[in-house]
Design a protein around this motif. Structure first.
Motif, PDB file in Angstrom:
ATOM      1  N   UNK B 283       0.829  -1.204   0.000  1.00 45.45           N
ATOM      2  CA  UNK B 283       0.000   0.000   0.000  1.00 45.45           C
ATOM      3  C   UNK B 283       0.867   1.258   0.000  1.00 45.45           C
ATOM      4  N   UNK B 284       1.900   1.252   0.836  1.00 48.39           N
ATOM      5  CA  UNK B 284       2.747   2.450   0.926  1.00 48.39           C
ATOM      6  C   UNK B 284       3.443   2.721  -0.403  1.00 48.39           C
ATOM      7  N   UNK B 285       3.986   1.648  -1.003  1.00 52.80           N
ATOM      8  CA  UNK B 285       4.723   1.834  -2.251  1.00 52.80           C
ATOM      9  C   UNK B 285       3.805   2.381  -3.353  1.00 52.80           C
ATOM     10  N   UNK B 286       2.516   1.928  -3.335  1.00 53.57           N
ATOM     11  CA  UNK B 286       1.622   2.391  -4.387  1.00 53.57           C
ATOM     12  C   UNK B 286       1.003   3.759  -4.103  1.00 53.57           C
ATOM     13  N   UNK B 287       0.648   3.993  -2.843  1.00 51.69           N
ATOM     14  CA  UNK B 287      -0.101   5.211  -2.535  1.00 51.69           C
ATOM     15  C   UNK B 287       0.818   6.417  -2.341  1.00 51.69           C
ATOM     16  N   UNK B 288       1.881   6.237  -1.583  1.00 53.79           N
ATOM     17  CA  UNK B 288       2.804   7.359  -1.371  1.00 53.79           C
ATOM     18  C   UNK B 288       4.231   6.918  -1.714  1.00 53.79           C
ATOM     19  N   UNK B 289       4.503   6.718  -3.017  1.00 61.16           N
ATOM     20  CA  UNK B 289       5.802   6.153  -3.405  1.00 61.16           C
ATOM     21  C   UNK B 289       6.986   7.003  -2.934  1.00 61.16           C
ATOM     22  N   UNK B 290       6.797   8.314  -2.794  1.00 62.53           N
ATOM     23  CA  UNK B 290       7.927   9.140  -2.367  1.00 62.53           C
ATOM     24  C   UNK B 290       7.787   9.577  -0.907  1.00 62.53           C
ATOM     25  N   UNK B 291       6.821   8.993  -0.238  1.00 56.13           N
ATOM     26  CA  UNK B 291       6.667   9.301   1.178  1.00 56.13           C
ATOM     27  C   UNK B 291       5.587  10.338   1.425  1.00 56.13           C
ATOM     28  N   UNK B 292       5.097  10.323   2.660  1.00 53.50           N
ATOM     29  CA  UNK B 292       4.007  11.216   3.019  1.00 53.50           C
ATOM     30  C   UNK B 292       4.430  12.686   2.922  1.00 53.50           C
ATOM     31  N   UNK B 293       5.636  12.992   3.401  1.00 51.79           N
ATOM     32  CA  UNK B 293       6.073  14.394   3.385  1.00 51.79           C
ATOM     33  C   UNK B 293       6.106  14.957   1.971  1.00 51.79           C
ATOM     34  N   UNK B 294       6.686  14.184   1.033  1.00 52.57           N
ATOM     35  CA  UNK B 294       6.743  14.642  -0.351  1.00 52.57           C
ATOM     36  C   UNK B 294       5.333  14.765  -0.912  1.00 52.57           C
ATOM     37  N   UNK B 295       4.464  13.825  -0.518  1.00 53.24           N
ATOM     38  CA  UNK B 295       3.082  13.860  -0.978  1.00 53.24           C
ATOM     39  C   UNK B 295       2.383  15.134  -0.526  1.00 53.24           C
ATOM     40  N   UNK B 296       2.612  15.501   0.743  1.00 56.54           N
ATOM     41  CA  UNK B 296       2.012  16.730   1.265  1.00 56.54           C
ATOM     42  C   UNK B 296       2.569  17.942   0.528  1.00 56.54           C
ATOM     43  N   UNK B 297       3.874  17.941   0.298  1.00 56.99           N
ATOM     44  CA  UNK B 297       4.480  19.066  -0.423  1.00 56.99           C
ATOM     45  C   UNK B 297       3.891  19.214  -1.823  1.00 56.99           C
TER      46      UNK B 297
END
Ligand SMILES: Nc1ncnc2c1ncn2[C@@H]1O[C@H](COP(=O)(O)OP(=O)(O)OP(=O)(O)O)[C@@H](O)[C@H]1O
Ligand SMILES: [Mg+2]
Lengths: 242, 310
Positions: B283-297
C-alpha cells in the motif's frame, strides 16, 4: 603546434557491430575541429570514448600525451575534458544555478558557497541565462536547457570541450548567437571538438574537419577542401555503396 | 542564519523534553519509547544511504545483528564503551568490504544481494556458535537500565538526523542529488560516484551497527534468529518509505506511527502479523511512493498553483 588530443586506432565494438573502426586523428591546442558524418557513423561514440562514458574496445586516446582511454568519466573530467550531450542532459530536480554549481563544486580547484554561486551566475550570463539561476532546470525550454548544459561544461574550465550537436534545434537567430559564443571560446584559446550537422556552423567555426562514415574516418583536412571532397559528398548523399 | 539558530534551539529543547520523558512513564511506556527511538534511528540511518542513492538495502539487520552479537560476545571481557567502539569498527569494516563488492550492482540485484547478505551472516554466526562454541544462544548481563538504553538511542537518533542535515548542506549532499538525477552527468562533472556511495553506505551501516549494539542488553538472551530477524530490515524500510526517505524528518515521521501500529498488531494479531506487514508495504509503495512528506508538499504546491491561476 603541440597536439592536445591524440587518437590512434580507436575502435569500439558493440557485439557484432563495429561502431568505430580504427579511427585516428589529433587536435592541436586551441583548435576548433568539426567531426562530421551521416547518422549512425560513430561520431557520438567517439565523443563517448573521449569523455569516458564508454571504454574503447582498443586504441589510444591521449590528452597532452597522457593516456586516458578507459578511465572513469570523473577522472577524465579532472584531466580537463568537458562535454555536452546530443540529447541534452539536465539535472531536473535542481535549480539552473545548481546545475552549474554541480560542475564548479567537483572540479579539481572546486568552488563552494558564495564563490560558487557568483561564478555560476557569471557563466549563466555568458550563455545568455543571466539572472535565471533561481529557476527550476526542468522549467527551461529545450534551447535554454542546452545553454545551461554549456554553462555546466564551461564551469569545469576544460582544456578540451566536446560539443555533440549543441547547435541543432536552434532557430536562425539563436544559431547566430550560438556560433558567436563558440567563436568567443575559440578566441579565448579553448580547444573544441564539435559534432555538427549544420554546415553553416561548421564553415564558420572550424578550420579543420574530420569526416566519418560507417565507423571509419574518410576525410581529415581543411574544412573547405573536406566539404568539397567527392567521397564526403557521396557519403552524405548515401551513394557510397557503389 | 537566524532561522538555523532558531531551528537548532528548538531541536535542543525537543531533545531535552524527550530525554526527560522516561521519568514520567512506567516500565511499559519506557519500553515503547525505547523501541520507537531505536526505529527512528534505524530508519534515519537507512535513509542516509538509500534515500538519495535509491539503492534499496535489506542489509539493515545484517549490521544490526553484528552490533548486537558483538555485545553478546564481548560484554564480559571489555568495558561497555569499548564494546560499542569495537562493534562500530566491525560494522564499518564489513560495510566497506560489502560496499566495494556490491555497489556496482544495480536495482533489484542490489536488493537481493543485501537480503542474501543478512541471511548469510546469520547462517555463519549460527554455524559458528553451534560447531565452534557449542552454544546457540548467549546471555547478556549488563547493568544497563531501559532508561539508559533509551538515552543512548536518543543520542544516536539525534546524531543521525544531524548528520543528515550536515550532509544536505555540504558538497556531498549536492553530489548525492546529482547522482540521483543522472549518474552519467555526475561522472562527467567530476564526481567520484563509487566513492560517494561507499562513504554513505559506510556511515549508514556503522550507525545501524551501533543501534544493534546499544539495544542488545535489552534482550538479555540473544540468538541469531532474534537479532538477525529479517523483519527488522523490512520494518526499517517501510518506515523510511512512509515518511519519505529523501526528507530529513521523513524516516522519523514514518517510524513513530508504524512502530506503534506494529506493536498493536503483534499484540492483537500475532498470527497475521506478516501478512498485514506485507499488505501495508504494498500500500505504501503504491499510494505514497515518495513518502508522506513529499506527498504533502506536492499537494501544497498544486493548491498554491491553483490559487495563483484563479
Ligand atoms: N551503447 C550502444 N550500444 C549499442 N550500440 C550502440 C551504442 N551506442 C551507439 N551504438 C550504435 O553505434 C553506431 C554509431 O552510433 P553513434 O551514436 O556513435 O552515431 P552518430 O554518428 O553519433 O549518429 P547521429 O548523427 O545519429 O547522432 C550506431 O549504429 C548505433 O546504433
Ligand atoms: Mg550522435
Amino acid at each position: 603546434m603541440t597536439s592536445l588530443l591524440d587518437i590512434q586506432n580507436l575502435r569500439k565494438q558493440f557485439g557484432g557491430l563495429t561502431a568505430v573502426n580504427d579511427v585516428s586523428f589529433s587536435i592541436a591546442e586551441g583548435e576548433t575541429v568539426a567531426l562530421l558524418g551521416p547518422n549512425g557513423s560513430g561520431k557520438t561514440t567517439v565523443l563517448n570514448m573521449i569523455s569516458g562514458a564508454l571504454a574503447p574496445t582498443s586504441g589510444v586516446i591521449a590528452l597532452s600525451g597522457e593516456h586516458i582511454a578507459g578511465l572513469a568519466p570523473n577522472r577524465i573530467a579532472h584531466k580537463g575534458v568537458a562535454r555536452t550531450f546530443q540529447l541534452v542532459r539536465i539535472l531536473p530536480s535542481l535549480s539552473v544555478a545548481e546545475n552549474v554549481i554541480a560542475a564548479l563544486a567537483f572540479r579539481p580547484n572546486h568552488l563552494w558557497g558564495r564563490a560558487a554561486e557568483e561564478r555560476a551566475e557569471e557563466l549563466l550570463a555568458e550563455v545568455g541565462l543571466g539572472g535565471r539561476g533561481g529557476e527550476h532546470a526542468n522549467d527551461l525550454t529545450y534551447i535554454d536547457q542546452k545553454r545551461m548544459e554549456l554553462a555546466r561544461a564551461l564551469a569545469a574550465e576544460p582544456r578540451l570541450l566536446l560539443l555533440d550537436e549543441w547547435l541543432s534545434g536552434l532557430n536562425p537567430t539563436e544559431l547566430r548567437t550560438g556560433i558567436d559564443l563558440i567563436t568567443a571560446l575559440g578566441q579565448r584559446g579553448m580547444t573544441v571538438l564539435l559534432v555538427e550537422h549544420i554546415m553553416e556552423a561548421v564553415r564558420a567555426l572550424c578550420s579543420r574537419t574530420v569526416v566519418m562514415n560507417v565507423g571509419t574516418k574518410i576525410a581529415d583536412g581543411p574544412t573547405a577542401d573536406v566539404l568539397a571532397d567527392p567521397a564526403v559528398i557521396s557519403a552524405y548523399l548515401g551513394e557510397g555503396h557503389a | 542564519m537566524t532561522r538555523t539558530i532558531l531551528g537548532l534551539m528548538l531541536a535542543i529543547l525537543g531533545l531535552a523534553a524527550l530525554a526527560w520523558m522516561p521519568t514520567q512513564l512506567g516500565a511499559y511506556g519506557v519500553g515503547l519509547l525505547l523501541g520507537m527511538t531505536g526505529y527512528v534511528a534505524l530508519a534515519s540511518a537507512w535513509a542516509l544511504f538509500s534515500g538519495p542513492t535509491r539503492y534499496v538495502s535489506l542489509a539493515t539487520v545484517a549490521f544490526f545483528g553484528i552490533g548486537a552479537y558483538t555485545v553478546a560476545v564481548l560484554s564480559e571481557t571489555l568495558p561497555y564503551w569499548a564494546v560499542l567502539l569495537v562493534a562500530a569498527v566491525i560494522g564499518l569494516a564489513v560495510a566497506l568490504i560489502v560496499g566495494l563488492a556490491t555497489l556496482r550492482l544495480a536495482g533489484v540485484y542490489f536488493v537481493i544481494f543485501t537480503f542474501g547478505l543478512a541471511e548469510l551472516i546469520r547462517q555463519l554466526v549460527t554455524w559458528y556458535e553451534v560447531n565452534v562454541t557449542g552454544t546457540l544462544g548467549r546471555y547478556i548481563f549488563l547493568p544497563i537500565t531501559a532508561e539508559q538504553i533509551y538515552w543512548q538511542l536518543l543520542a544516536v537518533a539525534a546524531g543521525t538526523i544531524a548528520i543528515g542535515w550536515l550532509i544536505s548542506r555540504s558538497r556531498l549532499g549536492l553530489a548525492l542529488k546529482v547522482i540521483g538525477d543522472d549518474e552519467t552527468v555526475a561522472g562527467h562533472t567530476g564526481i567520484n560516484i563509487a566513492g560517494v556511495k561507499l562513504a554513505l553506505f559506510a556511515v549508514s551501516a556503522t550507525i545501524i551497527t551501533l543501534v544493534g549494539a546499544i539495544q542488545a542488553p535489552r534482550w538479555t538472551y540473544v540468538e541469531p534468529a532474534i537479532v538477525f530477524n529479517p523483519t527488522i530490515s523490512f520494518l526499517t524500510l517501510i518506515m523510511a518509505l512512509l515518511g519519505g526517505a529523501n526528507r530529513l524528518w521523513g524516516p522519523a515521521l514514518g517510524a513513530i506511527p508504524l512502530f506503534l501500529l506494529f506493536e498493536w498488531l503483534s499484540a492483537n494479531f500475532p498470527n497475521h502479523y506478516s501478512i498485514i506487514l506485507g499488505l501495508l508495504f504494498i500500500a505504501i509503495v503504491f499510494v505514497v511512493p515518495r513518502g508522506v512528506l513529499a506527498g504533502i508538499e506536492d499537494g501544497w504546491a498544486r493548491l498554491k498553483r491553483r490559487g495563483e491561476a484563479a
